[in-house]
Design a protein around this motif. Structure first.
Motif, short mmCIF file in Angstrom:
data_model
loop_
_atom_site.label_atom_id
_atom_site.label_comp_id
_atom_site.label_asym_id
_atom_site.label_seq_id
_atom_site.Cartn_x
_atom_site.Cartn_y
_atom_site.Cartn_z
N ASP A 1 53.18 21.73 14.59
CA ASP A 1 53.52 20.64 13.67
C ASP A 1 53.74 19.29 14.35
OD1 ASP A 1 53.54 22.23 11.27
OD2 ASP A 1 55.41 23.10 11.98
N THR A 2 54.33 19.29 15.52
CA THR A 2 54.67 18.05 16.19
C THR A 2 53.42 17.38 16.75
OG1 THR A 2 56.81 18.99 16.80
CG2 THR A 2 56.12 17.01 17.97
N ALA A 3 53.25 16.11 16.46
CA ALA A 3 52.02 15.40 16.84
C ALA A 3 51.75 15.46 18.34
CB ALA A 3 52.11 13.94 16.39
N SER A 4 52.79 15.47 19.15
CA SER A 4 52.62 15.45 20.61
C SER A 4 52.39 16.83 21.20
CB SER A 4 53.83 14.81 21.27
OG SER A 4 55.01 15.54 20.96
N SER A 5 52.51 17.89 20.40
CA SER A 5 52.32 19.24 20.91
C SER A 5 50.87 19.48 21.28
CB SER A 5 52.76 20.27 19.85
OG SER A 5 52.36 21.58 20.23
N LEU A 6 50.65 20.23 22.37
CA LEU A 6 49.28 20.56 22.77
C LEU A 6 48.62 21.48 21.75
CD1 LEU A 6 49.65 21.29 26.60
CD2 LEU A 6 48.79 19.21 25.51
N GLN A 7 49.42 22.15 20.94
CA GLN A 7 48.87 23.10 19.97
C GLN A 7 48.92 22.59 18.53
OE1 GLN A 7 51.38 24.31 22.30
NE2 GLN A 7 49.70 24.75 23.71
N VAL A 8 49.20 21.32 18.33
CA VAL A 8 49.29 20.79 16.98
C VAL A 8 48.00 21.07 16.20
CG1 VAL A 8 48.46 18.47 17.63
CG2 VAL A 8 49.88 18.76 15.58
N VAL A 9 48.15 21.52 14.96
CA VAL A 9 46.99 21.76 14.10
C VAL A 9 46.88 20.61 13.12
CG1 VAL A 9 45.90 23.28 12.40
CG2 VAL A 9 47.19 24.26 14.32
N VAL A 10 45.79 19.88 13.23
CA VAL A 10 45.53 18.73 12.37
C VAL A 10 44.32 19.05 11.51
CG1 VAL A 10 45.08 16.25 12.31
CG2 VAL A 10 46.35 17.23 14.23
N ASN A 11 44.48 18.92 10.21
CA ASN A 11 43.33 19.09 9.33
C ASN A 11 43.53 18.26 8.08
OD1 ASN A 11 44.95 20.65 7.52
ND2 ASN A 11 44.41 22.55 8.57
N LYS A 12 42.71 18.46 7.06
CA LYS A 12 42.74 17.61 5.88
C LYS A 12 44.01 17.75 5.05
CE LYS A 12 37.75 17.25 5.48
NZ LYS A 12 36.52 17.54 4.69
N GLN A 13 44.77 18.80 5.31
CA GLN A 13 46.04 18.98 4.62
C GLN A 13 47.23 18.90 5.57
OE1 GLN A 13 45.95 22.42 2.05
NE2 GLN A 13 43.94 21.90 1.25
N ALA B 1 36.95 12.62 10.02
CA ALA B 1 38.29 12.69 9.42
C ALA B 1 38.74 11.30 8.97
CB ALA B 1 39.28 13.23 10.44
N ARG B 2 39.56 11.29 7.97
CA ARG B 2 40.19 10.03 7.58
C ARG B 2 41.22 9.66 8.64
NH1 ARG B 2 41.17 11.21 1.06
NH2 ARG B 2 38.97 11.70 0.59
N PRO B 3 41.53 8.38 8.77
CA PRO B 3 42.53 7.98 9.77
C PRO B 3 43.88 8.65 9.51
CG PRO B 3 42.08 6.20 8.21
CD PRO B 3 41.03 7.24 7.99
N GLY B 4 44.51 9.12 10.58
CA GLY B 4 45.76 9.84 10.46
C GLY B 4 45.58 11.34 10.32
N PHE B 5 44.31 11.77 10.14
CA PHE B 5 44.00 13.19 9.99
C PHE B 5 43.03 13.67 11.07
CE2 PHE B 5 45.34 11.77 5.86
CZ PHE B 5 45.93 12.85 5.23
N SER B 6 42.85 12.89 12.11
CA SER B 6 41.83 13.19 13.11
C SER B 6 42.38 13.82 14.38
CB SER B 6 41.09 11.91 13.50
OG SER B 6 40.20 12.14 14.57
N ALA C 1 43.32 27.45 4.13
CA ALA C 1 42.08 26.71 4.37
C ALA C 1 42.28 25.26 3.95
CB ALA C 1 40.93 27.35 3.61
N ALA C 2 41.57 24.35 4.60
CA ALA C 2 41.74 22.93 4.30
C ALA C 2 40.39 22.24 4.12
CB ALA C 2 42.55 22.26 5.41
N PRO C 3 39.61 22.69 3.13
CA PRO C 3 38.29 22.08 2.96
C PRO C 3 38.35 20.68 2.37
CG PRO C 3 38.71 23.64 1.21
CD PRO C 3 39.86 23.77 2.17
N ASP C 4 39.45 20.36 1.68
CA ASP C 4 39.57 19.06 1.01
C ASP C 4 40.94 18.45 1.27
OD1 ASP C 4 37.00 19.22 -0.47
OD2 ASP C 4 38.02 20.90 -1.46
N TYR C 5 41.04 17.16 1.03
CA TYR C 5 42.32 16.46 1.14
C TYR C 5 43.14 16.72 -0.12
CZ TYR C 5 40.28 13.94 5.06
OH TYR C 5 39.71 13.63 6.26
N ASN C 6 44.46 16.74 0.05
CA ASN C 6 45.34 16.93 -1.11
C ASN C 6 45.26 15.70 -2.02
OD1 ASN C 6 46.32 19.43 -0.34
ND2 ASN C 6 47.91 18.54 0.98
#
Length: 219
Positions: A32-44, A120-125, A214-219
């Motif tokens: 969850d934390t943006a600085s984590s090496l394992q952060v998962v970033v997707n459309k949701q 990705a949209r900005p902030g989701f990349s 799954a995160a195929p679309d943005y919320n």
């Protein structure tokens, strides 16, 4: 902040047809934390804050990459070179503003629906984390195209990226989970431990590995 404890993975000794001792996955991962090496970033799962900037960016062949990913990429490219395969860095860190410009350009060219499968949209990349790299062949053959998978660099990366802490983040056939077209050139650094566990799990995506929706679309 959610943390996940992964269950045991089992290796099979193919030649003997017998199960090997289980390999434990003892570590907890902060996804969850943006600085984590394992952060998962997707459309949701946007970065928090949306304008997050990594604190440890270094330059590799003129491109910015987070230090941990940069060191791993250098090791990967040296190992590939030792095997007679040249790999070049095409893209690394992108700021919120750079991603916004790229995304808007795709929207102008292809329309928003198609653009959302390509960038990705900005902030989701993932590129904004500094942990994602796009790689290519020095010749430019199949640059940022699906045919990259059959090039020397593409084949080598598919076979060895995990050894250096990278995963192919947007694999073939997983668009309904990731929301993106197949990108054999897009490597995401997650660290050696997680990369190995991910490989052993047999899962195709980080979403499936961590039991995320799954995160195929943005919320």
């Amino acid at each position: 902040m959610k943390r996940f404890r992964m269950v045991m993975a089992v290796l099979l000794l193919g030649a003997a047809g017998l199960p090997a001792p289980a390999v434990a996955a003892p570590a907890d991962y902060d996804i969850d934390t943006a600085s984590s090496l394992q952060v998962v970033v997707n459309k949701q799962r946007p970065l928090d804050p949306a304008t997050y900037v990594p604190s440890a960016l270094v330059r590799v062949t003129g491109l910015k990459v987070r230090a941990e990913a940069a060191d791993a990429y250098k090791k990967l490219s040296r190992a590939a070179k030792a095997d007679g395969v040249a790999i070049t860095l095409v893209s690394g860190y992108r700021s919120y503003a750079q991603q916004e410009s790229l995304y808007n350009d795709y929207v102008r060219q292809y329309g928003q629906q198609v653009a959302d499968t390509l960038a990705a949209r900005p902030g989701f990349s993932e590129h904004q984390t500094g942990l994602a790299v796009d790689i290519g062949n020095p010749s430019g053959s199949c640059a940022l195209a699906e045919c990259f998978e059959s090039t020397p660099a593409g084949r080598w990366a598919a076979a060895h990226a995990e050894e250096y802490g990278f995963v192919i983040r947007y694999p073939k056939g997983s668009g309904e989970v990731t929301g993106y077209s197949y990108e054999p050139w897009h490597l995401r650094y997650v660290g050696p431990a997680l990369a190995k566990e991910f490989e052993l799990s047999g899962e195709a995506t980080l979403e499936e590995f961590f039991g995320l929706p799954a995160a195929p679309d943005y919320n």
